[in-house]
Design a protein around this motif. Structure first.
Motif, mmCIF file in Angstrom:
data_model
loop_
_atom_site.group_PDB
_atom_site.id
_atom_site.type_symbol
_atom_site.label_atom_id
_atom_site.label_comp_id
_atom_site.label_asym_id
_atom_site.label_seq_id
_atom_site.Cartn_x
_atom_site.Cartn_y
_atom_site.Cartn_z
ATOM 1 N N GLU A 1 0.803 -1.307 0.010
ATOM 2 C CA GLU A 1 0.065 0.089 0.089
ATOM 3 C C GLU A 1 0.964 1.146 -0.096
ATOM 4 O OE1 GLU A 1 -3.080 2.220 2.908
ATOM 5 O OE2 GLU A 1 -2.673 0.204 3.280
ATOM 6 N N LYS B 1 0.174 6.725 -6.818
ATOM 7 C CA LYS B 1 0.014 5.432 -5.445
ATOM 8 C C LYS B 1 -1.379 4.603 -5.530
ATOM 9 C CE LYS B 1 2.917 8.621 -2.600
ATOM 10 N NZ LYS B 1 2.831 9.344 -1.376
ATOM 11 N N LEU C 1 -3.996 2.731 -3.244
ATOM 12 C CA LEU C 1 -4.229 2.946 -1.993
ATOM 13 C C LEU C 1 -4.458 1.627 -1.119
ATOM 14 C CD1 LEU C 1 -7.415 5.003 -2.876
ATOM 15 C CD2 LEU C 1 -5.117 5.856 -1.866
ATOM 16 N N VAL C 2 -4.113 0.395 -1.690
ATOM 17 C CA VAL C 2 -4.320 -0.857 -1.137
ATOM 18 C C VAL C 2 -3.311 -1.605 -1.541
ATOM 19 C CG1 VAL C 2 -6.981 -0.705 -0.909
ATOM 20 C CG2 VAL C 2 -5.909 -1.891 -3.069
ATOM 21 N N ALA C 3 -2.885 -2.480 -0.804
ATOM 22 C CA ALA C 3 -1.748 -3.519 -1.299
ATOM 23 C C ALA C 3 -2.455 -4.549 -2.256
ATOM 24 C CB ALA C 3 -1.286 -4.384 -0.051
ATOM 25 N N GLN D 1 -8.387 1.579 -7.056
ATOM 26 C CA GLN D 1 -7.356 1.295 -6.268
ATOM 27 C C GLN D 1 -6.068 2.642 -6.124
ATOM 28 O OE1 GLN D 1 -6.003 -2.164 -8.101
ATOM 29 N NE2 GLN D 1 -7.310 -3.459 -6.686
#
Length: 271
Positions: A51, A87, A89-91, A102
């Motif tokens: 993330e 970037k 927002l989640v893995a 995401q």
């Protein structure tokens, strides 16, 4: 009665046969389910991505998946450049398909002022399909601005090219770097166009918009020639046809240069 190892062998054989039959049935079922699927490419992660990681090209690839499982929220290969540099927002795990949800949506709310070069200004003008080349004008296009007014001296309508080779900064809320996938469908169409001009030209556009109507004509991005002696179209020039005939001859000459092959023409005209 069967004696010795014979019953065991028979049991193993029957078990193996049952296993083969079951495996064949499963494969047939899978084939039936997959039959008719149209595979389309989507963007997937090539590695585990924590993330908050900024995506780079070596972190992503494409994979074919059934079309019925692909929605508008899935990132397609032709839009991969929009997620690179953003970037997550989640893995993500290796093989996961990338979704627009995401990623941060900061690019959808970008600031136009950051795209205005120093010593120039951004000015918006109203735009309809009939005044923006049928809606084909896009950010980074080069356009001429034509104004139509009523001449106070002759009291007749006049059309004149006000500005030449102006760069389009934005159409509505969309700029040249906007990720349109993060823009709602109803916000992608536009009724205004923002042009990048110098302050004095901004004054001309503002006054011209008050006095009459503005229309854009679209240029090839490599065409940077400027008309030094600009004429103007009036009702008199339209009715007399004199200026029209001169311009028609000029247009035909230009179009022949574009469509024809000068070498072939020279060879054909040689004795």
């Amino acid at each position: 009665m069967l004696k010795g190892k014979t019953p065991l062998i028979i049991a193993l054989g029957l078990g193996l046969l049952a296993g083969i039959i079951a495996w064949s049935a499963i494969k047939k079922k899978e084939a039936d389910v997959r039959k008719g699927w149209n595979l389309v490419p989507v963007v997937v992660a090539t590695q585990d991505i924590p993330e908050g990681t900024v995506i780079t090209f070596d972190m992503i690839s494409q994979r074919q998946v059934p079309e019925q499982f692909v929605t508008s929220s899935v990132v397609k290969p032709d839009s991969a450049n929009y997620v690179v540099g953003q970037k997550v927002l989640v893995a993500l795990q290796t093989g996961d398909a990338l979704l627009w949800s995401q990623f941060e949506t900061t690019k959808a709310a970008e600031r136009l002022s950051t795209k205005v070069q120093k010593k120039v200004r951004a000015v918006a003008i109203e735009a309809r399909n009939t005044t923006s080349v049928g809606g084909w004008v896009r950010p980074n296009d080069h356009v001429d601005v034509i104004g139509t007014f009523r001449d106070p001296q002759t009291d007749e309508n006049v059309a004149v090219t006000l500005l030449q080779n102006v760069i389009v900064l934005a159409t509505g809320k969309v700029t040249g770097t906007t990720n349109v996938n993060l823009i709602p469908e109803n916000q992608r169409e536009y009724n205004n166009i923002t042009l990048m001009v110098i302050p004095e030209e901004a004054e001309i556009l503002t006054l011209a918009a008050e006095l009459g109507s503005l229309t854009l004509s679209l240029r090839n991005e490599d065409d940077v020639d400027m008309i030094e002696e600009r004429g103007r179209a009036t009702i008199t020039t339209l009715l007399s046809g004199e200026r029209t005939r001169v311009l028609e001859a000029k247009r035909r000459e230009i179009i022949q240069i574009i469509k024809g092959n000068p070498t072939e023409k020279s060879a054909a005209s040689a004795p």
